[in-house]
Design a protein around this motif. Structure first.
Motif, PDB file in Angstrom:
ATOM      1  N   SER A 122       0.907  -1.212  -0.103  1.00  0.00           N
ATOM      2  CA  SER A 122       0.012   0.086   0.116  1.00  0.00           C
ATOM      3  C   SER A 122       0.766   1.265  -0.068  1.00  0.00           C
ATOM      4  O   SER A 122       0.237   2.285  -0.502  1.00  0.00           O
ATOM      5  CB  SER A 122      -1.128   0.076   1.089  1.00  0.00           C
ATOM      6  N   VAL A 123       1.994   1.269   0.759  1.00  0.00           N
ATOM      7  CA  VAL A 123       3.050   2.497   0.420  1.00  0.00           C
ATOM      8  C   VAL A 123       3.575   2.560  -0.613  1.00  0.00           C
ATOM      9  O   VAL A 123       4.153   3.646  -0.669  1.00  0.00           O
ATOM     10  CB  VAL A 123       3.804   2.416   1.778  1.00  0.00           C
ATOM     11  N   ARG A 124       3.392   1.874  -1.558  1.00  0.00           N
ATOM     12  CA  ARG A 124       4.161   1.944  -3.160  1.00  0.00           C
ATOM     13  C   ARG A 124       3.555   2.813  -3.955  1.00  0.00           C
ATOM     14  O   ARG A 124       2.979   2.263  -4.950  1.00  0.00           O
ATOM     15  CB  ARG A 124       4.408   0.549  -3.537  1.00  0.00           C
ATOM     16  N   GLU A 125       3.058   3.920  -3.464  1.00  0.00           N
ATOM     17  CA  GLU A 125       2.131   4.927  -4.150  1.00  0.00           C
ATOM     18  C   GLU A 125       2.609   5.284  -5.829  1.00  0.00           C
ATOM     19  O   GLU A 125       1.714   5.089  -6.749  1.00  0.00           O
ATOM     20  CB  GLU A 125       2.166   6.226  -3.630  1.00  0.00           C
ATOM     21  N   GLU A 126       4.033   5.365  -6.100  1.00  0.00           N
ATOM     22  CA  GLU A 126       4.345   5.286  -7.401  1.00  0.00           C
ATOM     23  C   GLU A 126       4.246   4.069  -8.219  1.00  0.00           C
ATOM     24  O   GLU A 126       3.701   4.137  -9.659  1.00  0.00           O
ATOM     25  CB  GLU A 126       5.796   5.824  -7.563  1.00  0.00           C
ATOM     26  N   ILE A 128       1.526   1.954  -7.611  1.00  0.00           N
ATOM     27  CA  ILE A 128       0.145   1.744  -7.889  1.00  0.00           C
ATOM     28  C   ILE A 128      -0.255   2.634  -8.793  1.00  0.00           C
ATOM     29  O   ILE A 128      -1.041   2.373  -9.772  1.00  0.00           O
ATOM     30  CB  ILE A 128      -0.510   2.267  -6.567  1.00  0.00           C
ATOM     31  N   ALA A 129       0.387   3.884  -9.114  1.00  0.00           N
ATOM     32  CA  ALA A 129       0.023   4.650 -10.000  1.00  0.00           C
ATOM     33  C   ALA A 129       0.372   4.249 -11.381  1.00  0.00           C
ATOM     34  O   ALA A 129      -0.161   4.620 -12.336  1.00  0.00           O
ATOM     35  CB  ALA A 129       0.795   6.340  -9.791  1.00  0.00           C
ATOM     36  N   ASN A 132      -2.089   1.750 -12.323  1.00  0.00           N
ATOM     37  CA  ASN A 132      -3.293   2.413 -12.929  1.00  0.00           C
ATOM     38  C   ASN A 132      -3.135   3.075 -13.979  1.00  0.00           C
ATOM     39  O   ASN A 132      -4.020   2.915 -15.241  1.00  0.00           O
ATOM     40  CB  ASN A 132      -3.760   3.791 -11.975  1.00  0.00           C
ATOM     41  N   GLN A 157       6.121   2.382   8.897  1.00  0.00           N
ATOM     42  CA  GLN A 157       4.666   2.668   8.156  1.00  0.00           C
ATOM     43  C   GLN A 157       4.095   1.187   8.453  1.00  0.00           C
ATOM     44  O   GLN A 157       4.816   0.007   8.236  1.00  0.00           O
ATOM     45  CB  GLN A 157       4.973   2.926   6.960  1.00  0.00           C
TER      46      GLN A 157
END
Length: 169
Positions: A122-126, A128-129, A132, A157
């Motif tokens: 979940s903390v791997r925002e880049e 995940i983007a 997407n 985290q």
């Protein structure tokens, strides 16, 4: 060239996967987990067992007789699970990951499976983007991060997986 990995590829796959996810070498790429986890991402034994299971396929991306990318695909009807998408840190952002995703979609279609699912920390925002942008959407489902002696958290985290999916035409 993208082909199916075989047992003879295990040692090279193991080096590639661990170099891309953990340790100093992984920091050359943008997909590193070195800031949140230490320990190994996989082992030769795990990869050997994975390849030996007929429900699993590891696709390898080979260039100049060297494996520079791979992805694990697991038949879990009615869907295909995608995991361990790996590109050599020095070659990230060169289109290799996207080509492996496209081949995963072909593989799902050939098996008659209508969607691909994966889990992403979940903390791997880049990351995940990036998924997407490649047609994957978060389902809203979450899974606990496994406690083990292999994946060792080094962050305060809380870690969990989000489930993402893509429907295949």
């Amino acid at each position: 060239m993208i082909t199916k990995a075989i047992i003879a590829d295990v040692s090279e796959l193991n080096k590639l996967i661990n170099s891309a996810y953990r340790g100093e070498s992984s920091k050359k790429g943008w997909t590193t987990e070195a800031n949140i986890l230490e320990g190994l991402r996989t082992t030769e034994l795990e990869l050997t067992e994975t390849i030996a299971n007929t429900k699993n396929t590891i696709l390898k991306f080979t260039e100049n007789n060297q494996i520079i990318g791979c992805v694990l695909l697991v038949e879990k009807e009615p869907q295909l699970y995608l995991g361990m998408l790996t590109v050599s840190p020095e070659l990230q952002n060169s289109g290799v990951g996207k080509k492996l995703l496209q081949q995963a979609e072909i593989h799902a279609s050939e098996l008659g499976l209508s969607k691909i699912v994966m889990t992403v920390i979940s903390v791997r925002e880049e990351l995940i983007a990036w998924y997407n942008r490649n047609g994957y959407v978060a389902t809203g489902a979450r899974e606990p991060f496994p406690a083990s002696d292999v994946h060792i958290p080094i962050t305060n985290q809380p870690l969990e997986f989000i489930v993402m999916e893509k429907r295949i035409e």
